[in-house]
Design an enzyme around this catalytic site. Structure first.
Site, short mmCIF file in Angstrom:
data_model
loop_
_atom_site.label_atom_id
_atom_site.label_comp_id
_atom_site.label_asym_id
_atom_site.label_seq_id
_atom_site.Cartn_x
_atom_site.Cartn_y
_atom_site.Cartn_z
N HIS A 33 -5.98 16.83 -8.91
CA HIS A 33 -5.82 15.22 -8.11
C HIS A 33 -6.99 15.03 -7.30
O HIS A 33 -7.09 13.75 -7.09
CB HIS A 33 -4.63 15.40 -7.42
CG HIS A 33 -3.64 13.93 -7.53
ND1 HIS A 33 -4.02 13.20 -8.55
CD2 HIS A 33 -2.79 13.62 -6.71
CE1 HIS A 33 -2.95 12.11 -8.48
NE2 HIS A 33 -2.38 12.33 -7.24
N ASN A 121 -1.42 8.00 -2.23
CA ASN A 121 -0.77 7.03 -2.35
C ASN A 121 -0.83 5.80 -1.64
O ASN A 121 -0.47 4.66 -1.88
CB ASN A 121 0.82 7.45 -2.14
CG ASN A 121 1.15 8.56 -3.23
OD1 ASN A 121 0.45 9.07 -4.05
ND2 ASN A 121 2.45 8.77 -3.09
N ASN A 176 -0.88 7.00 -8.71
CA ASN A 176 -0.33 6.10 -7.79
C ASN A 176 -1.39 5.72 -6.66
O ASN A 176 -1.32 4.64 -6.03
CB ASN A 176 0.71 6.99 -6.81
CG ASN A 176 1.92 7.13 -7.30
OD1 ASN A 176 2.38 6.33 -8.10
ND2 ASN A 176 2.58 8.47 -7.25
#
Length: 281
Positions: A33, A121, A176
């Site tokens: 990520h 996020n 996200n």
């Protein structure tokens, strides 16, 4: 007869913001990520010092007002760069000669590179703050004008590992961080560099799996990762000075490892260390 002087008008400096998406803190080191962080940090640490960059004394700074780790500089295009020719000029001697004669669309860039410290996020909060604080006037992707532009670098599980994609705009595709940027900017009209973290080419496409996405690279992936990150940086060189369409033409749907080895046949990454850590402001 008096001599006629030809006055060349310098092209205006344009502004670009590169945003790498990821999560802050050492606990997220080497996670898939955080590949957006990894690409941007490699570009700043290894590529910008070798480009015609005016700001070699620059360094990463904690920007509380923009909620990010921030690096700023000004860079100019040069075929004499220690990095060698870019991906476009590598195509042929004719392409290189054309660049030498005509130059590039965006010869000088006022560049900022941002690693949001809001966690993935809420990345859009940082991007929107930077745009507001710096009076960014966002241009439409592919337009010929000299307005400002933001490019977001992030992971994409739908793209096979070993490939990257430049795109001029699009939805969030379940990412996200991108969803937050779209929400906070109020538009999908900004380019992206998507780094594939999905199943290898030839296997069925992967669906988003939180544990896989936030998990760490496996040993096989870590061996290929340096080629992917460096090829992505080669693509960013093209993007900055020539635009997203040419970057896409040079990079999309190609095997990053094979393409990078063509550029640098003698390269070796035996001691490569992934640098993907951003610190909280």
């Amino acid at each position: 007869m008096s001599e006629v002087k030809v006055i060349q008008t310098a092209k205006p400096v344009v502004r670009r913001l590169l945003v790498g998406l990821g999560n802050v803190g050492h606990e997220f080191h080497r996670t898939r990520h955080n590949v957006g962080f990894a690409v941007c940090k490699l570009f700043v640490d290894e590529y910008l010092p070798k480009m015609e960059s005016f700001g070699q004394n620059s360094e990463w700074k904690m920007s509380k007002s923009n909620k990010c780790n921030l690096y700023t500089t000004t860079c100019a295009f040069s075929q004499e760069s220690p990095l060698g020719l870019d991906l476009v000029d590598h195509v042929s001697a004719r392409a290189a000669e054309k660049t030498k004669t005509n130059g590039v669309p965006f010869s000088t860039i006022k560049l900022a590179v941002s690693l949001p410290t809001t966690y993935m996020n809420n990345s859009g909060q940082s991007v929107a703050l930077f745009a507001k604080n710096n009076s960014f006037r966002l241009k439409r992707p592919n337009s010929k004008n000299m307005m400002d532009e933001i490019l977001v670098v992030h992971d994409d599980v739908s793209i096979p590992f070993g490939e990257i994609r430049f795109s001029p705009k699009g939805g969030d595709a379940g990412q996200n961080g991108v969803k937050s940027v779209i929400k906070c900017l109020g538009t999908e009209q900004f380019p992206r560099l998507r780094i594939g973290i999905g199943a290898p080419k030839g296997e069925a496409p992967m669906k988003a799996d939180a544990q896989y996405v936030i998990g760490r690279w496996d040993c096989i992936q870590l061996k290929q990762l340096p080629y992917i990150l460096n090829f992505a940086c080669e693509g960013l060189r093209v993007y900055l000075h020539r635009g997203v369409n040419l970057a896409a033409s040079c990079c999309n749907y190609k095997n990053c490892e094979e393409e990078y080895k063509k550029l640098h046949p003698d390269c070796s990454f035996d001691r490569f260390e992934v640098n993907d850590v951003a610190l909280k402001c």
